[in-house]
Design a protein around this motif. Sequence first.
Motif, PDB file in Angstrom:
ATOM      1  N   GLU A 690       0.856  -1.195   0.000  1.00  0.00           N
ATOM      2  CA  GLU A 690       0.000   0.000   0.000  1.00  0.00           C
ATOM      3  C   GLU A 690       0.883   1.233   0.000  1.00  0.00           C
ATOM      4  O   GLU A 690       1.601   1.475   0.963  1.00  0.00           O
ATOM      5  N   ASP A 691       0.862   1.962  -1.109  1.00  0.00           N
ATOM      6  CA  ASP A 691       1.703   3.159  -1.202  1.00  0.00           C
ATOM      7  C   ASP A 691       0.832   4.372  -0.972  1.00  0.00           C
ATOM      8  O   ASP A 691      -0.057   4.655  -1.752  1.00  0.00           O
ATOM      9  N   ASP A 692       1.107   5.056   0.092  1.00  0.00           N
ATOM     10  CA  ASP A 692       0.307   6.242   0.403  1.00  0.00           C
ATOM     11  C   ASP A 692       1.201   7.467   0.363  1.00  0.00           C
ATOM     12  O   ASP A 692       2.030   7.686   1.226  1.00  0.00           O
ATOM     13  N   LYS A 693       1.024   8.260  -0.692  1.00  0.00           N
ATOM     14  CA  LYS A 693       1.879   9.432  -0.890  1.00  0.00           C
ATOM     15  C   LYS A 693       1.326  10.638  -0.134  1.00  0.00           C
ATOM     16  O   LYS A 693       1.966  11.673  -0.039  1.00  0.00           O
ATOM     17  N   ILE A 694       0.094  10.484   0.365  1.00  0.00           N
ATOM     18  CA  ILE A 694      -0.585  11.638   0.946  1.00  0.00           C
ATOM     19  C   ILE A 694      -0.403  11.713   2.451  1.00  0.00           C
ATOM     20  O   ILE A 694      -0.175  12.775   3.025  1.00  0.00           O
ATOM     21  N   ILE A 695      -0.461  10.587   3.087  1.00  0.00           N
ATOM     22  CA  ILE A 695      -0.684  10.557   4.539  1.00  0.00           C
ATOM     23  C   ILE A 695       0.411  11.243   5.363  1.00  0.00           C
ATOM     24  O   ILE A 695       0.127  12.006   6.267  1.00  0.00           O
TER      25      ILE A 695
END
Lengths: 740, 166
Positions: A690-695
């Motif tokens: 799971e790649d979360d660039k925002i968090i």
Amino acid sequence: MTQIGQPISRLEGKLKVTGAAKYSGEYKVPNLLYGYVVSSAITKGKIIKIHTESAEKIKGVVKIFTHLNRPGKAWFDMQYADMDAPPGASFRPLHNDEIKFNGQPIALVVAETFEAAREGASMIKVDYQETKFQTDLHSNLAAARDAKKGMATLLKPPPPKPTGDFEKAYAESDFKASGEFIHSTEHHNPMELFTTTTLYDGKGKLTIYDKTQGTINCQLYVGNVFGLHFKNVRVVSPFVGGAFGSGLRPQYQLFLSVMAALDLKRHVRVTLDRSQMFSFGHRPQTIQHTRFGATQEGKITALNHTSVAETSQFEDYTENVTNWSSMMYPADNTLFEQKLVSLDVNSPMDMRAPGGSTGLHAIEATMDEISYKLNIDPLELRLINYSTFNNAEKKPYSSKELKACYLQGAEKFGWYKRSPQPRSMSRGQKLVGYGMATGIWDAMQLPARAEAIITKDGKLHVKSAVTDIGVGTLTVMTQIAADEFGLNMEDVLFFYGDSKLPFAPIQGGSFTTATVGTAIVFASKALKKKLLKIAKTSNEAFKKAEIEEVTFKNGMMIYKDCSISFLEIINTNKDKPIRTTNFGYPHALKLRKYARAVHSASFVEVEVDQELGTIKVTRALTAVAAGRIINPKTARSQVLGGMVWSISKALMEETIMDAQLGKYINQSFAEYHIPVHADINELDVLFVQEDDKIINELGIKGVGEVGLVAMPPAIANAIYHATGKRINRFPIHFDELMES
Amino acid sequence: METESFTKTHQATTVTPRTITLSINGQQHALTILPYVSLLDALREYLDLTGTKKGCDHGQCGACTVICDGKRIISCLTLAVMKEGAKITTIEGINHPIQQAFIDHDAFQCGYCTPGQICSAIGLLEEGKVKSREEVKDSMSGNLCRCGANQQIIDAIMQVKGGDNE
Ligand code: FES
Ligand code: FES
């Protein structure tokens, strides 16, 4: 090689397997005094007299503190409020003659030896005037009311407002399922007893070794309550023998130890005994109701979830029990409610996955019920209602790879071998059942500070007041810091568990790695700039370099084909260390548009003995989507720990209240059942990509609670599949399965 | 009349301290203690051997397990005076492959149950009675782990023990 993502063994491991790790009651202190707590034997009323004469005669007893002779003046409610205090008036130990709950501390016997203190405590007799009390939730439901709001409610918003027309939609829905879910009280019961060792350093200065999840929280509490300057109070807590939420608030042994140390001008250690570990915060007993409506196709159209939980008479502790279903399933018609009943018990407090582990049981068992009514595979039902949009907040998730959890988890577990009908699978004398459920937890982040230093010998030091309650914080923070500078683990030292270090909030809610990790990234960024600035003064090659153009590796700063070592930079800095302290905080603006959560799916196989009703969780798998996993080894252990807790919650642990006595009657490890090794069979954990660039800078979501939300209902659902019986009361007792 | 009963209890416990010698981790320790001091408290509070942990003080959790004459015992239910002449080994005196196996398998989180688990595991290995993984689990079940590191603990023991892991 980057350190993030490596399954690195705990850096403090050696200390823990050799007995060298020092917990709060283990510091060698000269002329130490021991305090033993006397607990109230009644539930509500007044102390008439405390007979201390016999205890005082015991050789070694130094002083007996009661409400009559306790020192100190700061007796305002507000000053007792800690970072995690719910709305209301915090409990004040030895404040007056009033008894508010059974087991309340009413005296402290201080002696030269542990034995004398214990003996003294056993000899104190108390005359009470008892008044009527209420400790039973079920018979007091008429008193259910809304919770007061306060600071602590910021992190725990009330359930979302109603949408659509629930009653109408539910009445008109093709398929309905509903249930009443009853959960008992639970106590955290970390293995280590709550202990505080207060060192009286003279001139009103204290060094306090405390069992806590927040060194600064305790520092502020002690400063406020005893009127000390914060600078004179240092709280140290590098090793914590488990806490699970119980250390989020200062507990009364801290107060008593500090009080006695200040009064006697001596070092004082106060340790609770195991039965006293049942006298403070706990997971509240809770009653929930659900009503879900669905279409022929399995689309959930109506969601109703209500809860009533106990709290004390003096604080309104709330946890989010009914907030979750509309975060998961996008129904248009929703109705949620959370109520409290004040009882004569101590205030409940956050216990691992507070609210979520309670609420998800009701939600996911009701979903299971619908799947059987509709004749749809339980997993298929979740997929039909899948959404990457959070309907409660009306925002998309910053990332949500729950579908991968479902699919990869099902595949690895062998879910598709399940035959749909209840009671249709067996193994010899035993019925076999498969169950699954979804899990969700908030991906929170709070502001924190961190300091980063390049030392004289060119090493990296990173500092934060944060604790490591056994979750792997030391290791994980070292990995994060190492990667910032391209260093090996050996070249980085992380200092933690000390209120002298830069501010960190209490350690809980799965937000520590994101919170402190981000602070470390911010501090590192600032430090890199500083390094470059200093390098420019001595090294021509770096004169034109912009910070974005330089990289860091193995103790070198590199720009194009030039490099300069940290040692050279330090040399330029007149051999002085180079340091920066920075705030790390969530990107409020960017995050405003998104909902943030960590997700999971659990798959469970149970065996139920046809004749005896005994239940065995034979194997289970939890698939987790938690953003970037910094350390798969420690993260896996976190989830496994949550899975063991799931077995405990669904099948074993409960604190039993005798409402006649107003007292918990199983206050020991013999009678408060938690799983032993023999209860644990095959457990498996899967982290999906799971790649979360925002968090946040690192894409971290946290894994502390998510292991304990999906699996308890998955166990209940598996038991239904095995037996055709749906038991909605936790823990599920085997005799309930035998009743026809 | 209540005061009377206090006096009685009080007198009953006015016993005098004794001087004993304990052999711990190959070292002789002389100490003067009351006869009702538990071995656990003697280790932790009198000898600064705090590696042995107190989780319940009632023989219910196993955190205080030490090895005494080759056998694992619960030190909170043992009086120190009973163990004069015995050979006591605590976690501080252990150097055994099981420790590295615990680190490799991440068989602990908070680490508070760990010394007890390790002593118990060594006792179990020396007893040599149990064979299968199931039997090891049963035989280790007196040692609680609230962090839920159970599976990793058994994995570590099975690795050191060798043989069938079924
Ligand atoms: S402390 Fe001895 S068994 Fe728990
Ligand atoms: S590692 Fe924490 S109790 Fe076992």
